[in-house]
Scaffold this motif. Structure first.
Motif, short mmCIF file in Angstrom:
data_model
loop_
_atom_site.label_atom_id
_atom_site.label_comp_id
_atom_site.label_asym_id
_atom_site.label_seq_id
_atom_site.Cartn_x
_atom_site.Cartn_y
_atom_site.Cartn_z
N MET A 1 0.84 -1.20 0.00
CA MET A 1 0.00 0.00 0.00
C MET A 1 0.88 1.25 0.00
SD MET A 1 -3.21 -0.77 -0.07
CE MET A 1 -3.97 0.73 0.54
N ALA A 2 0.50 2.23 -0.82
CA ALA A 2 1.26 3.48 -0.88
C ALA A 2 1.03 4.27 0.40
CB ALA A 2 0.82 4.29 -2.10
N ALA A 3 2.10 4.90 0.90
CA ALA A 3 2.01 5.67 2.14
C ALA A 3 1.79 7.14 1.82
CB ALA A 3 3.29 5.49 2.95
N GLY A 4 0.95 7.78 2.63
CA GLY A 4 0.73 9.21 2.46
C GLY A 4 -0.25 9.54 1.34
N ARG A 5 -0.47 10.82 1.17
CA ARG A 5 -1.39 11.29 0.15
C ARG A 5 -0.67 11.42 -1.19
NH1 ARG A 5 -4.36 16.57 2.11
NH2 ARG A 5 -5.41 16.17 0.11
N PRO A 6 -1.37 11.10 -2.29
CA PRO A 6 -0.72 11.24 -3.60
C PRO A 6 -0.49 12.70 -3.96
CG PRO A 6 -3.03 10.66 -3.86
CD PRO A 6 -2.73 10.57 -2.39
N THR A 7 0.58 12.93 -4.70
CA THR A 7 0.85 14.28 -5.22
C THR A 7 -0.13 14.65 -6.33
OG1 THR A 7 3.19 14.01 -4.70
CG2 THR A 7 2.64 15.71 -6.30
N TRP A 8 -0.55 13.62 -7.08
CA TRP A 8 -1.44 13.86 -8.22
C TRP A 8 -2.25 12.59 -8.47
CZ3 TRP A 8 -2.14 11.56 -12.98
CH2 TRP A 8 -2.83 12.30 -13.95
N GLN A 9 -3.50 12.74 -8.87
CA GLN A 9 -4.36 11.63 -9.25
C GLN A 9 -5.06 11.95 -10.56
OE1 GLN A 9 -6.36 11.40 -5.22
NE2 GLN A 9 -6.42 9.21 -5.74
N GLY A 10 -5.16 10.96 -11.43
CA GLY A 10 -5.82 11.17 -12.71
C GLY A 10 -5.78 9.89 -13.52
N HIS A 11 -5.53 10.04 -14.82
CA HIS A 11 -5.50 8.88 -15.72
C HIS A 11 -4.23 8.89 -16.57
CE1 HIS A 11 -9.76 8.93 -14.67
NE2 HIS A 11 -9.81 7.67 -15.06
N ARG A 13 -2.95 7.58 -20.21
CA ARG A 13 -3.59 7.18 -21.45
C ARG A 13 -2.56 6.92 -22.54
NH1 ARG A 13 -8.15 11.06 -23.25
NH2 ARG A 13 -6.42 12.44 -23.86
N LEU A 14 -2.66 5.75 -23.14
CA LEU A 14 -1.86 5.39 -24.30
C LEU A 14 -2.83 5.08 -25.43
CD1 LEU A 14 0.71 4.58 -25.83
CD2 LEU A 14 0.52 2.31 -24.78
N SER A 15 -2.98 6.03 -26.35
CA SER A 15 -3.94 5.90 -27.44
C SER A 15 -5.34 5.71 -26.85
CB SER A 15 -3.54 4.76 -28.38
OG SER A 15 -4.33 4.78 -29.54
N LEU A 16 -5.95 4.53 -27.06
CA LEU A 16 -7.30 4.29 -26.54
C LEU A 16 -7.29 3.53 -25.22
CD1 LEU A 16 -9.14 3.31 -29.85
CD2 LEU A 16 -9.01 5.55 -28.75
N VAL A 17 -6.10 3.22 -24.70
CA VAL A 17 -5.99 2.50 -23.43
C VAL A 17 -5.80 3.50 -22.31
CG1 VAL A 17 -4.68 0.78 -22.13
CG2 VAL A 17 -4.96 0.52 -24.60
N THR A 18 -6.71 3.47 -21.33
CA THR A 18 -6.67 4.43 -20.22
C THR A 18 -6.82 3.70 -18.90
OG1 THR A 18 -7.70 6.11 -21.63
CG2 THR A 18 -7.71 6.52 -19.27
N CYS A 19 -6.07 4.15 -17.90
CA CYS A 19 -6.23 3.57 -16.56
C CYS A 19 -6.03 4.64 -15.50
CB CYS A 19 -5.27 2.41 -16.33
SG CYS A 19 -3.53 2.86 -16.35
N PRO A 20 -6.77 4.59 -14.40
CA PRO A 20 -6.57 5.53 -13.30
C PRO A 20 -5.21 5.30 -12.63
CG PRO A 20 -8.68 4.38 -13.09
CD PRO A 20 -7.88 3.65 -14.13
N VAL A 21 -4.51 6.37 -12.34
CA VAL A 21 -3.20 6.28 -11.70
C VAL A 21 -3.06 7.36 -10.63
CG1 VAL A 21 -1.97 5.24 -13.65
CG2 VAL A 21 -2.17 7.74 -13.49
N ALA A 22 -2.10 7.16 -9.76
CA ALA A 22 -1.76 8.15 -8.74
C ALA A 22 -0.24 8.29 -8.69
CB ALA A 22 -2.30 7.74 -7.38
N MET A 23 0.24 9.49 -8.42
CA MET A 23 1.67 9.75 -8.32
C MET A 23 2.03 10.13 -6.89
SD MET A 23 3.24 11.51 -11.73
CE MET A 23 2.66 13.14 -11.34
N TYR A 24 3.10 9.50 -6.40
CA TYR A 24 3.60 9.77 -5.06
C TYR A 24 5.06 10.22 -5.15
CZ TYR A 24 -0.48 7.13 -3.45
OH TYR A 24 -1.76 6.69 -3.21
#
Length: 281
Positions: A1-11, A13-24
């Motif tokens: 599990m990631a610790a702390g709050r993410p710096t950024w959350q969004g998606h 996207r590679l062409s038509l492939v998209t997935c939710p991601v978070a940056m720490y």
């Protein structure tokens, strides 16, 4: 599990492939020793109170953001107006290009972030993008808005995840020529270079970050510990090393060669060592 709050959350996207991601944030540069400002007599902690030159102390709720376009002249921007200027990269990292990591000059690499799938349903698409990049040996370039700036990202696979490096812009990287052009082009003595090479060979060894702790912070902690015990301590600055004179440079090199430690033995890498990031020098 990631610790702390993410710096950024969004998606991602590679062409038509998209997935939710978070940056720490992948690093912590704060250090362990932090000083507070105290009054020298009472030792009470100093409070920073917002103050208007005409009105005196004010509430933080009365503070707005302003851009100084001329000396003493500001245009006021509200948070709603800032939020209205939304680029697609505010919520989506759209992969625009793939390049070899070696093509990106090391001066451009800035801060690292762990880029992770945000939720179980994101793992499959995330894994597809990561594995395809690993097999192709490429890093992905995309853009993201963080801290009211759009930054270019270089995304690379690492272990079973990905690391996103923010890249500096061309305007942020200074021209090396303005600093290096004044260096004389005269080639050093070949014999001196050979001795220096032997010194380098004797000092070769694997990179172990555990061996490079912050000695200055260690000294500060020791000083604080002594002060807590009431011993006190006078700090004496170490003497600055003398500059090497051109006349005795060869002698200094020869003496250094004799004092150089034996070549460090290479350590066996752990089974899952993180791959080294390739960058152009």
């Amino acid at each position: 599990m990631a610790a702390g709050r993410p710096t950024w959350q969004g998606h991602l996207r590679l062409s038509l492939v998209t997935c939710p991601v978070a940056m720490y944030t992948a690093t912590d540069s704060r250090g362990d020793v932090h000083f507070n400002m105290l009054h020298k007599k009472t030792h009470n902690r100093i409070r920073m109170i917002p103050t208007d030159p005409d009105l005196g102390p004010i509430e933080r709720a009365d503070i707005v953001k302003g851009y100084e376009y001329e000396k003493g002249e500001y245009v006021v921007i509200t948070q709603d107006e800032i939020d209205s200027v939304r680029l697609e990269s505010t919520r989506t990292i759209d992969i625009e290009r793939f390049v070899p990591a070696s093509e990106i000059d090391r001066l451009y690499w800035d801060n690292p972030y762990f880029l992770v799938p945000d939720g179980k349903l994101a793992a499959e698409a995330y894994g597809v993008i990561r594995e395809a990049m690993t097999k192709e040996g490429q890093v992905a370039l995309g853009r993201v808005v963080m801290h009211q700036r759009e930054r270019l990202l270089a995304i690379e696979p690492r272990d079973n995840g990905m690391v996103a490096w923010s890249l500096r812009t061309r305007r942020e990287v200074r021209d090396a020529a303005s600093y290096f052009d004044a260096i004389p082009e005269k080639k050093p003595d070949a014999a001196m270079i050979q001795i220096a090479q032997k010194i380098i060979e004797q000092k070769e060894g694997p990179f172990d970050p555990e061996q490079f702790n912050d000695r200055y912070e260690d000294a500060l902690r020791a000083l604080i510990k002594e002060k807590q015990k009431g011993k006190g301590r006078k700090v004496t600055a170490p003497e600055e090393p003398d500059d090497t004179n051109v006349v005795d440079l060869m002698e200094a090199l020869r003496n250094s060669l004799g004092k150089a430690p034996a070549k460090a033995a290479a350590k066996k890498a752990p089974a899952k060592a993180a791959p080294a990031r390739k960058k152009a020098g």
